[in-house]
Scaffold this active site. Structure first.
Site, PDB file in Angstrom:
ATOM      1  N   ASP A  81       8.110   3.200  14.680  1.00 26.85           N
ATOM      2  CA  ASP A  81       9.229   2.707  15.477  1.00 26.85           C
ATOM      3  C   ASP A  81      10.601   3.071  14.898  1.00 26.85           C
ATOM      4  O   ASP A  81      11.324   3.886  15.461  1.00 26.85           O
ATOM      5  CB  ASP A  81       9.081   1.198  15.759  1.00 26.85           C
ATOM      6  CG  ASP A  81       8.757   0.363  14.525  1.00 26.85           C
ATOM      7  OD1 ASP A  81       8.736   0.914  13.398  1.00 26.85           O
ATOM      8  OD2 ASP A  81       8.538  -0.862  14.675  1.00 26.85           O
ATOM      9  N   ASP A 103       3.512  -7.566   3.168  1.00 27.44           N
ATOM     10  CA  ASP A 103       2.167  -7.000   3.043  1.00 27.44           C
ATOM     11  C   ASP A 103       2.301  -5.494   2.806  1.00 27.44           C
ATOM     12  O   ASP A 103       3.393  -4.943   2.888  1.00 27.44           O
ATOM     13  CB  ASP A 103       1.318  -7.282   4.282  1.00 27.44           C
ATOM     14  CG  ASP A 103       2.050  -6.916   5.563  1.00 27.44           C
ATOM     15  OD1 ASP A 103       2.781  -5.901   5.585  1.00 27.44           O
ATOM     16  OD2 ASP A 103       1.904  -7.651   6.549  1.00 27.44           O
ATOM     17  N   ASP A 151       0.916  -1.693   3.871  1.00 29.46           N
ATOM     18  CA  ASP A 151       0.173  -0.850   4.799  1.00 29.46           C
ATOM     19  C   ASP A 151       0.000   0.523   4.168  1.00 29.46           C
ATOM     20  O   ASP A 151       0.900   1.033   3.494  1.00 29.46           O
ATOM     21  CB  ASP A 151       0.935  -0.711   6.123  1.00 29.46           C
ATOM     22  CG  ASP A 151       1.166  -2.060   6.790  1.00 29.46           C
ATOM     23  OD1 ASP A 151       0.179  -2.774   7.012  1.00 29.46           O
ATOM     24  OD2 ASP A 151       2.332  -2.403   7.041  1.00 29.46           O
TER      25      ASP A 151
HETATM   26  P1  ATP Z   1       6.684  -6.646   8.248  1.00 32.37           P
HETATM   27  O1  ATP Z   1       5.217  -6.523   7.879  1.00 32.37           O
HETATM   28  O2  ATP Z   1       7.581  -6.928   7.116  1.00 32.37           O
HETATM   29  O3  ATP Z   1       6.908  -7.535   9.410  1.00 32.37           O
HETATM   30  P2  ATP Z   1       6.368  -3.870   8.945  1.00 32.37           P
HETATM   31  O4  ATP Z   1       7.398  -2.810   9.168  1.00 32.37           O
HETATM   32  O5  ATP Z   1       5.371  -3.647   7.858  1.00 32.37           O
HETATM   33  O6  ATP Z   1       7.166  -5.212   8.765  1.00 32.37           O
HETATM   34  P3  ATP Z   1       4.115  -4.121  10.686  1.00 32.37           P
HETATM   35  O7  ATP Z   1       4.052  -4.798  12.009  1.00 32.37           O
HETATM   36  O8  ATP Z   1       3.331  -4.612   9.540  1.00 32.37           O
HETATM   37  O9  ATP Z   1       5.662  -4.081  10.336  1.00 32.37           O
HETATM   38  O10 ATP Z   1       3.767  -2.594  10.970  1.00 32.37           O
HETATM   39  C1  ATP Z   1       3.614  -1.646   9.936  1.00 32.37           C
HETATM   40  C2  ATP Z   1       4.230  -0.317  10.359  1.00 32.37           C
HETATM   41  O11 ATP Z   1       3.567   0.176  11.548  1.00 32.37           O
HETATM   42  C3  ATP Z   1       5.689  -0.387  10.729  1.00 32.37           C
HETATM   43  O12 ATP Z   1       6.506  -0.280   9.614  1.00 32.37           O
HETATM   44  C4  ATP Z   1       5.838   0.802  11.646  1.00 32.37           C
HETATM   45  O13 ATP Z   1       5.922   1.999  10.911  1.00 32.37           O
HETATM   46  C5  ATP Z   1       4.506   0.798  12.382  1.00 32.37           C
HETATM   47  N1  ATP Z   1       4.609   0.019  13.621  1.00 32.37           N
HETATM   48  C6  ATP Z   1       4.301  -1.290  13.778  1.00 32.37           C
HETATM   49  N2  ATP Z   1       4.512  -1.702  15.050  1.00 32.37           N
HETATM   50  C7  ATP Z   1       4.958  -0.624  15.721  1.00 32.37           C
HETATM   51  C8  ATP Z   1       5.331  -0.388  17.070  1.00 32.37           C
HETATM   52  N3  ATP Z   1       5.297  -1.358  17.984  1.00 32.37           N
HETATM   53  N4  ATP Z   1       5.731   0.865  17.405  1.00 32.37           N
HETATM   54  C9  ATP Z   1       5.732   1.843  16.478  1.00 32.37           C
HETATM   55  N5  ATP Z   1       5.406   1.681  15.203  1.00 32.37           N
HETATM   56  C10 ATP Z   1       5.025   0.478  14.819  1.00 32.37           C
HETATM   57 MG    MG Z   2       3.703  -4.806   7.373  1.00 26.80          MG
END
Ligand code: ATP
Ligand code: MG
Length: 445
Positions: A151, A67, A69
């Site tokens: 994170d 996805d 963001d």
């Molecule tokens: P994917 O969607 O492929 O699982 P993602 O990195 O996009 O991975 P998401 O959960 O969609 O993960 O979160 C988007 C972004 O928000 C992350 O890349 C990170 O920068 C931030 N983020 C998400 N969860 C946390 C957390 N628990 N602590 C700190 N930052 C976070």
């Molecule tokens: Mg994501």
């Protein structure tokens, strides 16, 4: 500790490394149409607009993002004014969801440095607003506030729609190249702040084939029990991401390796520990592998199947104890199911609609094993027959003595009506009756 971090962040903020368009591989043709529209409309509205998080990370790795963001300096209300198809969610940090058909683009306003408490958007909203008065107004911030609350370094890269550059404050590009998963800032503080980051670390490491940096990994051993404080509903969301992301088997192994699995599935871990190399490990591993395969083939998966597999051996053990205490078998199995599910949902909030299906899968195992002549057709028409049959096959494959029954149902399903009739008649003639009759009598209790 927070203060010292704020000082180091604000007083001597490092300069970001900027990768110009020519220095990276992200092309607009790889970004979804919806995400591009949001980026351009924000930008044309005079706001900053960046792609961030997993979208940037995956594109830089040449993978297809799950996805997209987006991060911006526009406040949530300003985002809403730009998009008709927009909904605000969350309380403390409001996020905008902009919808394009099935595609939902998440737009987050840069968070201020005080907003550093993980992703728990709804946590403690009155830290900011009390009795309707705004006590603190530094919830939102700028890009270089926003970076530090993310994170992992590889998740904190920002793709700027104005000039197509990538902004890197934290060495994320180098870590991507090195295949290294590293928390931003002091690992112990970041893990205490949000222990779910341990689960996220394992998930990303497996999915990307990365190594968790030793400094990031070191505190896991002592901090893992903090997972017990996480809201069960959030842990369920996370469990779904862990096991329905296409890498369930490896993730399961890695979670066990890092001592995290047993904290969220203690009953299962207990069985695994006691019978290492025996049935339980195989059953769960096979259930995980079959989930991965279905996802790879774009087939639907349900959490009910994994729940059934994860809790099968705890259920059987408990049912055996109850039976030994004199409880009739069917009641023992039902009671044991209630108990193991109750214990598990205290930690991970498995929704009832899934635990209910898991119960039915378990309940049908006895019927499938017995192959009662009179009921075969009816059983095969049961709403859960397919899931229960798949589960029986899995049990057979993991060494339980049900291979014969599994083969019988496989043949039963492949045959036409005639063939089925013959199978059922043959069943009646097989000389296993005393055992079947005893079981049938029990079933009637
Ligand atoms: P994917 O969607 O492929 O699982 P993602 O990195 O996009 O991975 P998401 O959960 O969609 O993960 O979160 C988007 C972004 O928000 C992350 O890349 C990170 O920068 C931030 N983020 C998400 N969860 C946390 C957390 N628990 N602590 C700190 N930052 C976070
Ligand atoms: Mg994501």
């Amino acid at each position: 500790m927070l203060e010292s971090n704020l000082i180091s962040n604000s007083a001597q903020r490092p300069e970001p490394r900027i990768l110009a368009r020519a220095d990276h591989t992200i092309s607009r043709s790889l970004i979804s149409e919806g995400a591009l529209k949001v980026l351009y409309r924000l930008s044309n509205g005079g706001y900053q607009a960046y792609l961030v998080g997993g979208g940037v990370r995956d594109l830089l790795l040449g993978r297809e993002p799950k996805d997209f963001d987006i991060a911006t300096d526009a406040h949530p209300d300003e985002v809403r004014e730009l998009f008709r198809n927009c909904r605000l969610i969350g309380r403390r940090f409001r996020l905008a969801h902009v919808r394009f058909g099935r595609d939902i683009i998440e737009v987050a306003t840069f968070r201020g440095s005080d907003a550093d408490s993980g992703e728990e958007q709804d946590e403690d909203p009155d830290r900011v607003i009390k009795d309707g008065r705004i006590l603190r107004d530094n919830v939102y911030g700028t890009l270089d506030d926003d970076v530090w609350r993310r994170d992992f370094t590889i998740n904190a890269l920002y793709y700027n729609i104005r000039d197509f550059s990538v902004v890197d404050y934290v060495g994320g590009v180098a870590d991507l190249q090195a295949g290294r998963l590293r928390l931003i800032g002091d690992p112990e503080r970041r893990l205490r702040e949000d222990p779910v980051r341990m689960l996220r670390a394992v998930r990303f490491a497996v999915k990307l084939g990365f190594q968790i940096d030793p400094d990031t990994l070191r505190p896991f051993a002592t901090l893992a029990p903090l997972l017990l404080d996480i809201a069960p509903a959030r842990l369920f969301e996370e469990v779904l991401k862990l096991f329905h992301g296409g890498y369930a088997l490896q993730t399961f192994e890695a979670l066990r390796h890092h001592g995290l699995f047993g904290l969220i599935f203690p009953l299962t871990e207990q069985e695994l520990a006691e019978e290492e190399g025996g049935f339980p490990h195989l059953l769960i591993a096979k259930a995980m592998a079959s989930t991965d395969q279905r996802i790879a083939e774009d087939k639907p998966v349900t959490p009910a199947f994994l729940i059934a597999a994860l809790l099968w051996h705890p259920l059987r053990r408990r049912a055996a104890v109850l039976e030994a205490e004199g409880m009739p078998p069917l009641l023992a199995q039902r009671t044991a199911a209630d108990e193991v599910i109750a214990q598990q949902i205290a930690l991970v909030a498995l929704p009832r609609r899934f635990t209910q299906v898991a119960r039915e899968i378990w309940q049908m195992q006895g019927q499938l094993e017995r192959r009662q002549r009179r009921h075969a057709v009816r059983i095969s028409q049961h709403e859960r027959f397919r899931a229960a049959y798949d589960f029986l096959v899995l049990r057979a494959a993991s060494g339980e003595p049900v291979q014969e029954a599994a083969d019988w149902w496989t043949e039963f399903q492949s045959g036409d009506e005639n063939a089925r009739d013959q199978m059922v008649t043959r069943l009646d003639a097989t000389p296993k009756r005393p055992r079947r009759r005893r079981r049938r009598k029990r079933a009637a209790e």
